[in-house]
Design a protein around this motif. Structure first.
Motif, PDB file in Angstrom:
ATOM      1  N   LYS A 164      -4.164   2.701  -0.223  1.00 46.53           N
ATOM      2  CA  LYS A 164      -3.429   2.118   0.716  1.00 46.53           C
ATOM      3  C   LYS A 164      -3.892   2.068   1.875  1.00 46.53           C
ATOM      4  O   LYS A 164      -3.257   1.090   2.828  1.00 46.53           O
ATOM      5  CB  LYS A 164      -2.059   3.202   0.744  1.00 46.53           C
ATOM      6  CG  LYS A 164      -1.161   3.299  -0.612  1.00 46.53           C
ATOM      7  CD  LYS A 164      -0.052   4.291  -0.274  1.00 46.53           C
ATOM      8  CE  LYS A 164       0.801   4.620  -1.743  1.00 46.53           C
ATOM      9  NZ  LYS A 164       1.756   5.444  -1.584  1.00 46.53           N
ATOM     10  N   ILE A 165      -4.785   2.724   2.573  1.00 41.80           N
ATOM     11  CA  ILE A 165      -5.453   2.577   3.611  1.00 41.80           C
ATOM     12  C   ILE A 165      -6.252   1.285   3.700  1.00 41.80           C
ATOM     13  O   ILE A 165      -6.413   0.609   4.651  1.00 41.80           O
ATOM     14  CB  ILE A 165      -6.286   3.899   4.149  1.00 41.80           C
ATOM     15  CG1 ILE A 165      -5.227   5.125   4.298  1.00 41.80           C
ATOM     16  CG2 ILE A 165      -7.172   3.907   5.342  1.00 41.80           C
ATOM     17  CD1 ILE A 165      -6.061   6.354   4.279  1.00 41.80           C
ATOM     18  N   ASN A 166      -7.272   1.310   2.732  1.00 42.59           N
ATOM     19  CA  ASN A 166      -8.122   0.243   2.489  1.00 42.59           C
ATOM     20  C   ASN A 166      -7.540  -1.283   2.688  1.00 42.59           C
ATOM     21  O   ASN A 166      -8.221  -2.067   3.538  1.00 42.59           O
ATOM     22  CB  ASN A 166      -9.035   0.287   1.326  1.00 42.59           C
ATOM     23  CG  ASN A 166      -9.972   1.484   1.348  1.00 42.59           C
ATOM     24  OD1 ASN A 166     -10.694   1.746   2.467  1.00 42.59           O
ATOM     25  ND2 ASN A 166     -10.338   1.904   0.297  1.00 42.59           N
ATOM     26  N   PRO A 167      -6.538  -1.686   1.974  1.00 41.09           N
ATOM     27  CA  PRO A 167      -6.301  -3.022   2.378  1.00 41.09           C
ATOM     28  C   PRO A 167      -5.999  -3.419   3.767  1.00 41.09           C
ATOM     29  O   PRO A 167      -6.203  -4.254   4.200  1.00 41.09           O
ATOM     30  CB  PRO A 167      -4.840  -3.033   1.524  1.00 41.09           C
ATOM     31  CG  PRO A 167      -4.926  -2.038   0.525  1.00 41.09           C
ATOM     32  CD  PRO A 167      -5.875  -1.118   0.976  1.00 41.09           C
ATOM     33  N   PRO A 168      -5.225  -2.505   4.583  1.00 39.45           N
ATOM     34  CA  PRO A 168      -5.050  -2.693   5.926  1.00 39.45           C
ATOM     35  C   PRO A 168      -6.225  -2.935   6.957  1.00 39.45           C
ATOM     36  O   PRO A 168      -6.385  -3.638   7.550  1.00 39.45           O
ATOM     37  CB  PRO A 168      -4.152  -1.687   6.730  1.00 39.45           C
ATOM     38  CG  PRO A 168      -3.524  -1.111   5.346  1.00 39.45           C
ATOM     39  CD  PRO A 168      -4.424  -1.171   4.285  1.00 39.45           C
ATOM     40  N   ILE A 169      -7.453  -2.069   6.455  1.00 41.69           N
ATOM     41  CA  ILE A 169      -8.578  -2.082   7.198  1.00 41.69           C
ATOM     42  C   ILE A 169      -9.174  -3.548   6.761  1.00 41.69           C
ATOM     43  O   ILE A 169      -9.846  -4.193   7.739  1.00 41.69           O
ATOM     44  CB  ILE A 169      -9.598  -1.032   6.658  1.00 41.69           C
ATOM     45  CG1 ILE A 169      -8.685   0.312   7.407  1.00 41.69           C
ATOM     46  CG2 ILE A 169     -10.648  -1.185   7.429  1.00 41.69           C
ATOM     47  CD1 ILE A 169      -9.450   1.604   6.975  1.00 41.69           C
ATOM     48  N   ILE A 170      -9.296  -3.843   5.357  1.00 47.30           N
ATOM     49  CA  ILE A 170      -9.839  -5.177   4.942  1.00 47.30           C
ATOM     50  C   ILE A 170      -9.168  -6.332   5.554  1.00 47.30           C
ATOM     51  O   ILE A 170      -9.987  -7.469   6.214  1.00 47.30           O
ATOM     52  CB  ILE A 170      -9.796  -5.287   3.474  1.00 47.30           C
ATOM     53  CG1 ILE A 170     -10.775  -4.220   2.958  1.00 47.30           C
ATOM     54  CG2 ILE A 170     -10.184  -6.752   3.119  1.00 47.30           C
ATOM     55  CD1 ILE A 170     -10.824  -4.201   1.354  1.00 47.30           C
ATOM     56  N   GLU A 171      -7.840  -6.445   5.688  1.00 46.94           N
ATOM     57  CA  GLU A 171      -7.076  -7.360   6.357  1.00 46.94           C
ATOM     58  C   GLU A 171      -7.269  -7.366   7.978  1.00 46.94           C
ATOM     59  O   GLU A 171      -7.390  -8.614   8.483  1.00 46.94           O
ATOM     60  CB  GLU A 171      -5.784  -7.110   6.244  1.00 46.94           C
ATOM     61  CG  GLU A 171      -5.190  -7.514   4.698  1.00 46.94           C
ATOM     62  CD  GLU A 171      -3.666  -7.608   4.580  1.00 46.94           C
ATOM     63  OE1 GLU A 171      -2.966  -7.851   5.430  1.00 46.94           O
ATOM     64  OE2 GLU A 171      -3.222  -7.367   3.388  1.00 46.94           O
TER      65      GLU A 171
END
Length: 116
Positions: A5-12
């Protein structure tokens, strides 16, 4: 599970950051290119006006010399000789007195526009 859940916002956020940097780079290039184009147009106009001034001054001076010498062809010949002497001087002195200052001028203009 939480890590996904944390990784997708960081990648975006990273993608958005890269897109923003690319847009900023494009805008800087456009700004610099338009500044250089505006300078080229302004100096071209000044050069054309300078050539007209030189042309009319030369004709006036040739007519003056022609009336003083009693022959128009002699007056125009004197002005032609003057320009030949100036051309030879430019060829002899171009490296030290023309090329070096022009190179410095263009480098200064480029880095002045580049530092914005």
């Amino acid at each position: 599970m939480e890590q996904n859940k944390i990784n997708p916002p960081i990648i975006e956020q990273i993608k958005e950051y890269i897109e923003t940097r690319i847009k900023l780079l494009k805008y800087k290039v456009i700004d610099q290119a338009t500044g250089i184009a505006a300078n080229v147009v302004a100096y071209a106009i000044i050069a054309v006006l300078g050539l007209f001034i030189l042309l009319f001054f030369s004709v006036t001076l040739a007519l003056l010399f022609g009336s003083l010498l009693g022959s128009y062809w002699a007056g125009f010949g004197c002005i032609t000789l003057l320009y030949i002497i100036l051309a030879i001087l430019v060829l002899v002195l171009k490296a030290k007195y023309i090329e070096a200052p022009l190179i410095g001028f263009f480098i200064t203009k480029f880095f002045k526009n580049n530092s914005k």
